[in-house]
Write a protein that holds these residues in place. Structure first.
Motif, PDB file in Angstrom:
ATOM      1  N   ARG A 193       0.820  -1.212   0.000  1.00  0.00           N
ATOM      2  CA  ARG A 193       0.000   0.000   0.000  1.00  0.00           C
ATOM      3  C   ARG A 193       0.849   1.255   0.000  1.00  0.00           C
ATOM      4  NH1 ARG A 193      -4.110  -0.623   4.885  1.00  0.00           N
ATOM      5  NH2 ARG A 193      -4.407   1.581   4.432  1.00  0.00           N
ATOM      6  N   VAL A 266      -3.671 -17.066  -4.295  1.00  0.00           N
ATOM      7  CA  VAL A 266      -4.133 -16.787  -2.931  1.00  0.00           C
ATOM      8  C   VAL A 266      -4.390 -15.304  -2.750  1.00  0.00           C
ATOM      9  CG1 VAL A 266      -3.114 -18.688  -1.619  1.00  0.00           C
ATOM     10  CG2 VAL A 266      -1.699 -16.722  -2.225  1.00  0.00           C
ATOM     11  N   LEU A 268      -3.974 -12.297   0.478  1.00  0.00           N
ATOM     12  CA  LEU A 268      -3.157 -12.112   1.680  1.00  0.00           C
ATOM     13  C   LEU A 268      -3.738 -12.791   2.916  1.00  0.00           C
ATOM     14  CD1 LEU A 268      -1.944  -8.394   1.668  1.00  0.00           C
ATOM     15  CD2 LEU A 268      -0.555 -10.432   2.017  1.00  0.00           C
ATOM     16  N   ASN A 290      -0.081 -12.681  -3.739  1.00  0.00           N
ATOM     17  CA  ASN A 290      -1.185 -13.118  -4.597  1.00  0.00           C
ATOM     18  C   ASN A 290      -1.012 -14.519  -5.157  1.00  0.00           C
ATOM     19  OD1 ASN A 290      -3.350 -10.897  -5.161  1.00  0.00           O
ATOM     20  ND2 ASN A 290      -1.387  -9.830  -4.954  1.00  0.00           N
TER      21      ASN A 290
ATOM     22  N   LYS B  97     -17.472  -4.425  -0.464  1.00  0.00           N
ATOM     23  CA  LYS B  97     -16.281  -4.679   0.344  1.00  0.00           C
ATOM     24  C   LYS B  97     -15.180  -3.762  -0.145  1.00  0.00           C
ATOM     25  CE  LYS B  97     -13.079  -8.501   1.388  1.00  0.00           C
ATOM     26  NZ  LYS B  97     -12.863  -9.956   1.289  1.00  0.00           N
ATOM     27  N   ASP B  99     -11.142  -3.688   0.714  1.00  0.00           N
ATOM     28  CA  ASP B  99     -10.081  -4.293   1.511  1.00  0.00           C
ATOM     29  C   ASP B  99      -8.756  -3.606   1.165  1.00  0.00           C
ATOM     30  OD1 ASP B  99      -8.037  -5.840   2.546  1.00  0.00           O
ATOM     31  OD2 ASP B  99      -8.969  -7.761   2.038  1.00  0.00           O
ATOM     32  N   PRO B 100      -8.311  -2.675   2.018  1.00  0.00           N
ATOM     33  CA  PRO B 100      -7.096  -1.926   1.689  1.00  0.00           C
ATOM     34  C   PRO B 100      -5.843  -2.791   1.717  1.00  0.00           C
ATOM     35  CG  PRO B 100      -7.979  -1.215   3.820  1.00  0.00           C
ATOM     36  CD  PRO B 100      -8.927  -2.239   3.277  1.00  0.00           C
ATOM     37  N   ASP B 101      -5.859  -3.900   2.477  1.00  0.00           N
ATOM     38  CA  ASP B 101      -4.673  -4.761   2.517  1.00  0.00           C
ATOM     39  C   ASP B 101      -4.513  -5.525   1.207  1.00  0.00           C
ATOM     40  OD1 ASP B 101      -3.895  -4.003   5.025  1.00  0.00           O
ATOM     41  OD2 ASP B 101      -5.061  -5.558   6.036  1.00  0.00           O
ATOM     42  N   GLN B 102      -5.587  -6.164   0.781  1.00  0.00           N
ATOM     43  CA  GLN B 102      -5.532  -6.901  -0.487  1.00  0.00           C
ATOM     44  C   GLN B 102      -5.653  -5.921  -1.662  1.00  0.00           C
ATOM     45  OE1 GLN B 102      -4.716 -10.008  -0.883  1.00  0.00           O
ATOM     46  NE2 GLN B 102      -5.218 -10.319  -3.040  1.00  0.00           N
ATOM     47  N   ARG B 103      -5.925  -4.670  -1.361  1.00  0.00           N
ATOM     48  CA  ARG B 103      -6.094  -3.605  -2.359  1.00  0.00           C
ATOM     49  C   ARG B 103      -7.171  -3.978  -3.379  1.00  0.00           C
ATOM     50  NH1 ARG B 103      -2.220  -2.691  -5.621  1.00  0.00           N
ATOM     51  NH2 ARG B 103      -0.360  -3.748  -4.905  1.00  0.00           N
ATOM     52  N   HIS B 123      -7.651   5.466   2.075  1.00  0.00           N
ATOM     53  CA  HIS B 123      -6.581   4.473   2.236  1.00  0.00           C
ATOM     54  C   HIS B 123      -5.399   4.757   1.315  1.00  0.00           C
ATOM     55  CE1 HIS B 123      -9.536   2.174   4.508  1.00  0.00           C
ATOM     56  NE2 HIS B 123     -10.373   2.357   3.498  1.00  0.00           N
ATOM     57  N   LEU B 125      -5.465   4.854  -1.832  1.00  0.00           N
ATOM     58  CA  LEU B 125      -5.560   3.959  -2.992  1.00  0.00           C
ATOM     59  C   LEU B 125      -6.469   4.602  -4.031  1.00  0.00           C
ATOM     60  CD1 LEU B 125      -6.173   0.608  -1.050  1.00  0.00           C
ATOM     61  CD2 LEU B 125      -4.010   1.370  -2.058  1.00  0.00           C
ATOM     62  N   GLU B 180     -10.461 -12.993  -5.555  1.00  0.00           N
ATOM     63  CA  GLU B 180      -9.778 -11.900  -4.872  1.00  0.00           C
ATOM     64  C   GLU B 180      -8.280 -11.873  -5.136  1.00  0.00           C
ATOM     65  OE1 GLU B 180     -10.845 -11.204  -0.861  1.00  0.00           O
ATOM     66  OE2 GLU B 180     -12.991 -11.237  -1.313  1.00  0.00           O
ATOM     67  N   SER B 181      -7.756 -12.941  -5.743  1.00  0.00           N
ATOM     68  CA  SER B 181      -6.324 -12.979  -6.027  1.00  0.00           C
ATOM     69  C   SER B 181      -6.042 -12.328  -7.375  1.00  0.00           C
ATOM     70  CB  SER B 181      -5.837 -14.428  -6.058  1.00  0.00           C
ATOM     71  OG  SER B 181      -4.462 -14.461  -6.391  1.00  0.00           O
TER      72      SER B 181
END
Lengths: 342, 480
Positions: A193, A266, A268, A290, B97, B99-103, B123, B125, B180-181
């Motif tokens: 990020r 995957v 995170l 990922n 949703k 999700d700032p971690d998974q962006r 965030h 982003l 999500e990946s």
């Protein structure tokens, strides 16, 4: 085994047998371990067009990635997604069919994001073109993307057009120390990020350390590195150390000879569970968390694709929606190519 | 009441099934205002379940349906079908949703493009694809047409930012492609679905990747005596190995329009203006901006104006982004064309457009994404003149054919839609079109999803002229 020398012979080869599968250099052997007449693509090689000013090239599917990388490097350009197994002889077509991207896919995307067009042989033996040859194109269905990861089950790739990028003037690799997976994951979250726009962000196998690569104008990198090292504990690698580190990852040299090698997409928040379920196995987490490359003497309960070794092609298979069969029938009505699920 | 309407009324309450002439009129057209068609009804679902039920009913009755977001398609992609229904997705507008971690963000199709970035901004982003209509166009429409924007050279199009799609296919089947990946195994069906122009089904949930917002920007506006010089400057930037976030060119006619519309100021005596924007970590931009300045100085501009602060940067972009609607001040009507040529042939393409324009006696303004060879000629005409629309269409068609001839494409980012379906055969041969038709039939055996789009066909709606889109007149949307 048939070894066509040009696209017309390739189309003939497809028509000549009731069940065919193209293979490149065989660097991902599990993908082609299936009953079918094999078509060797290695004579269909060469770059057909490369215009650096357009950021595009077109090459035959059997062209080794190494040849492409060298031609691009001569013009200070590159495929930013670090295609794997380039040193082992992997071909462009094999990389597309397997859908594989290396650590560099983190910054600008993977093989799916750089493919622009395909020329392929369909199940009826016709030579068809889809996509385009310019960097921007929205005409027709995006079949080139569908061929990424299609394993030769929907058509034989003959020729591919790709987008390329200017190679950054310089790059630098840092190794950040981490004592456990929790701290590795925290670093992945913050860095992905962050403001630094890193090119690659991986958790190294047999370790919890992070390898990250920054790229850009030479004079900017020491400043960025200093800032990163003020936030995280670690060190700069020398150019030689960095080259070896990324090459070893790209070539999967960390995988024990008796282990199967699997690709697991995957997110995170799944990584903790993945590590817990594979204590004792080696895992290389790439692309900022990922994808996990797993080396195991057994197999896995995670949905994965096996590249080599003794594990099912698809682990943890689930019923595919009916649309998959309809697409297969539309593209290969005579079932000349093997089915996706063995 | 037709039987189909009775069945539809079992799914939706009366206030969300529009059938009166006044209500239907609002949906007769989209951003391609030269076409209009009156549908049987407008269905206004509020939930995914309702969308699924509607599509399954359409499948059962073989009733044609057109999914629609904000109706900003410039290729007529959401033009209704006579006797069919329009399914509007604006009320499916939740961000499910973030999700700032998974962006990533998971959104419903009716979410507005710029709302994704607004939600991601806290965030640090953002969502990269930025079509000019981003303040009103929906993600569902962006996915259906694989929309572009000004930053495609570096960041790609919509499809490069879609990680997953849950969709109801025209068969009624509900599928999940991707997830999500950012990585996947097996064929990339998510990539295939993106850009299907509404022919496969309706996306219900879209997983979008978010990128870190660039820490710093450096935006330069350079004025040139000729268009060709501006084009050469682009080639020089590329040859130097820089990868700017955006490179845009406007010609004299477009500049005049922007001056009139938003009081944009450009260096006097310029026939063309080039906008180049660098972005990235401050340390990198600080160095790259010196390289850029040297390259641009060598390209002999009349004047160079680097933005000194965020306000000046926004002013540069305001002039650029308003150019299309601004052209409305120069002419009662215009067609926005969208073609691609290899970058090295930009100069040649512009010369040929210029001579075609003179020969036809039709004014053409040019605004384009120079970095990726994506032209947007604006063909000016007066619809009240007998045959003017047809002559403008004819010129637009010749420009498209030129793009294909030069090794480019008939569309960079607007899609084929209704507008360009007769040109598909200029890019693909009959076998290739047949292969695409078989694929379409796999997703939609009855041909009920957005029929009449992408593929050449007989049931062409008739051209009718009715000027600028009302939202365009109000300055809310612009064409690009």
């Amino acid at each position: 085994m048939m070894t066509p020398e040009d696209i017309h012979e390739l189309a003939e080869a497809v028509r000549s047998s009731p069940r065919v599968l193209a293979i490149g250099a065989g660097t991902k052997p599990r993908l082609s371990q299936i009953e079918a007449t094999k078509i060797c693509m290695q004579r269909l090689q060469g770059i057909i067009e490369y215009d650096p000013g357009e950021f595009t090239f077109t090459a035959l599917a059997g062209t080794p990635l190494a040849e492409i990388a060298a031609a691009l490097a001569a013009k200070q350009q590159y495929l930013p997604f670090d295609p794997p197994l380039i040193g082992a002889g992997a071909t462009l077509g094999g990389t597309v069919a397997a859908g594989l991207s290396g650590p560099g896919r983190f910054r600008f995307g993977g093989v799916r994001d750089f493919i622009l067009g395909v020329r392929y042989i369909d199940g009826a033996g016709r030579v068809l073109r889809m996509g385009g040859k310019v960097v921007k194109n929205a005409a027709g269905f995006d079949l080139p993307k569908f061929f990424v990861g299609s394993l030769g089950r929907f058509g034989v790739l003959a020729e591919l057009t790709f987008k390329v990028f200017p190679r950054p003037a310089s790059s630098m690799t840092l190794r950040l120390s981490s004592a456990d997976i929790h701290s590795s994951l925290n670093m992945l979250r913050s860095i992905s990020r962050g403001r630094w726009e890193v090119e690659a962000l991986d958790i190294l196998p047999r370790s919890f350390d992070i390898a990250l690569r920054i790229a850009g104008p030479e004079a900017a990198l020491p400043l960025l590195a200093t800032d990163l090292l003020a936030h995280f504990d670690g060190a700069k690698l020398s150019n030689e150390e960095a080259a070896t580190l990324w090459e070893d990852l790209r070539e999967f040299r960390w995988v024990p000879p008796d282990a199967a090698l699997l690709k697991i997409p995957v997110a995170l928040d799944q990584l903790l569970a993945l590590y817990s379920s594979h204590l004792g196995d080696s895992i290389h987490v790439s692309a900022g968390g990922n994808v996990a490359w797993l080396a195991t003497p057994r197999t896995t309960q995670w949905p994965a694709m096996t590249l080599r070794g003794n594990s099912p092609l698809w682990t943890a298979p689930t019923q595919r929606p009916a649309i998959w069969q309809s697409i297969k029938t539309a593209m290969d009505p005579e079932q000349r190519f093997p089915t996706l699920d063995p | 009441m037709p039987a189909a309407l009775q069945r539809l009324a079992q799914i939706l309450p009366a206030d969300r099934l529009l059938t009166s002439a006044a209500e239907l009129a609002a949906y007769e057209s989209d951003g391609l205002t030269a076409f209009r068609t009156r549908p049987l009804a407008i269905a206004v679902p509020e939930t995914q379940e309702e969308v699924i039920a509607l599509v399954r009913l359409c499948h059962e009755l073989q009733l044609h349906f057109v999914a629609r977001g904000s109706g900003t398609s410039l290729s007529g992609g959401s033009l209704p079908v006579v006797g069919g229904i329009v399914i509007t997705l604006n009320r499916l507008n939740r961000i499910l949703k973030l999700d700032p971690d998974q962006r990533l963000a998971i959104v419903e199709p009716g979410v507005i493009n710029s709302q994704v970035t607004t939600a991601a901004t806290p965030h640090d982003l953002h969502y990269a694809p930025d079509p000019s209509s981003q303040s009103i166009c929906t993600i569902g429409g962006n996915v259906a047409f694989n929309s572009g924007g000004a930053h495609c050279l570096k960041y790609g199009m919509t499809s490069n930012h879609v990680l997953g799609i849950k969709a109801v296919l025209a068969t009624g089947e509900v599928v999940q492609f991707g997830g999500e990946s950012r990585e996947s195994i097996g064929p990339d069906a998510c990539g295939l679905f993106t850009g299907n122009e509404g022919l496969f089904g309706i996306a219900l949930e879209i997983t979008l990747q978010l990128l870190p917002r660039a820490e710093s920007f450096h935006t330069v506006l350079a004025g040139y005596q000729t268009l060709e010089q501006a084009g050469d400057a682009v080639s020089a930037v590329i040859a130097a190995g820089l990868l700017p976030g955006a490179m845009e060119i406007m010609d004299a006619l477009a500049l005049n329009a922007a001056k009139a519309a938003v009081h944009a100021e450009y260096p006097p005596g310029c026939e063309a203006v080039l906008i180049v924007e660098l972005e990235g970590p401050r340390e990198s931009v600080a160095i790259e901006k010196q390289s850029l300045e040297a390259i641009l100085t060598a390209s002999r501009p009349v004047e160079m104006r680097p933005a000194r602060d965020a306000k000046e940067r926004l002013a540069i972009w305001k002039g650029r982004k308003s150019a299309f609607s601004a052209v409305g001040r120069l002419s009662p009507d215009f067609i926005v064309q969208d073609g691609v040529v290899p970058r090295r042939r930009l100069g040649e393409a512009l010369r040929r457009i210029d001579s075609m324009s003179k020969e036809a006696g039709i004014r053409v303004a040019n605004v384009f994404h120079a970095g990726d060879g994506n032209l947007h000629p604006l063909i000016l005409f007066n619809g009240r003149e007998e045959g003017a629309l047809e002559r403008a269409e004819d010129l637009a068609g010749r420009i498209l054919k030129m793009c294909v001839e030069m090794g480019g494409s008939i569309t960079g980012e607007h899609g084929i839609g209704v507008e360009k379906r007769e040109f598909l055969a200029d890019m693909f041969n009959q076998y290739e079109i047949d292969a695409m038709l078989r694929l379409r039939a796999a997703f939609d055996p009855h041909g009920i999803a957005n029929p009449g789009k992408m593929f050449p066909g007989k049931e062409a709606p008739s051209l009718s002229h009715h000027g600028l889109h009302p939202l365009e007149k109000a300055g809310i949307i612009s064409r690009e």
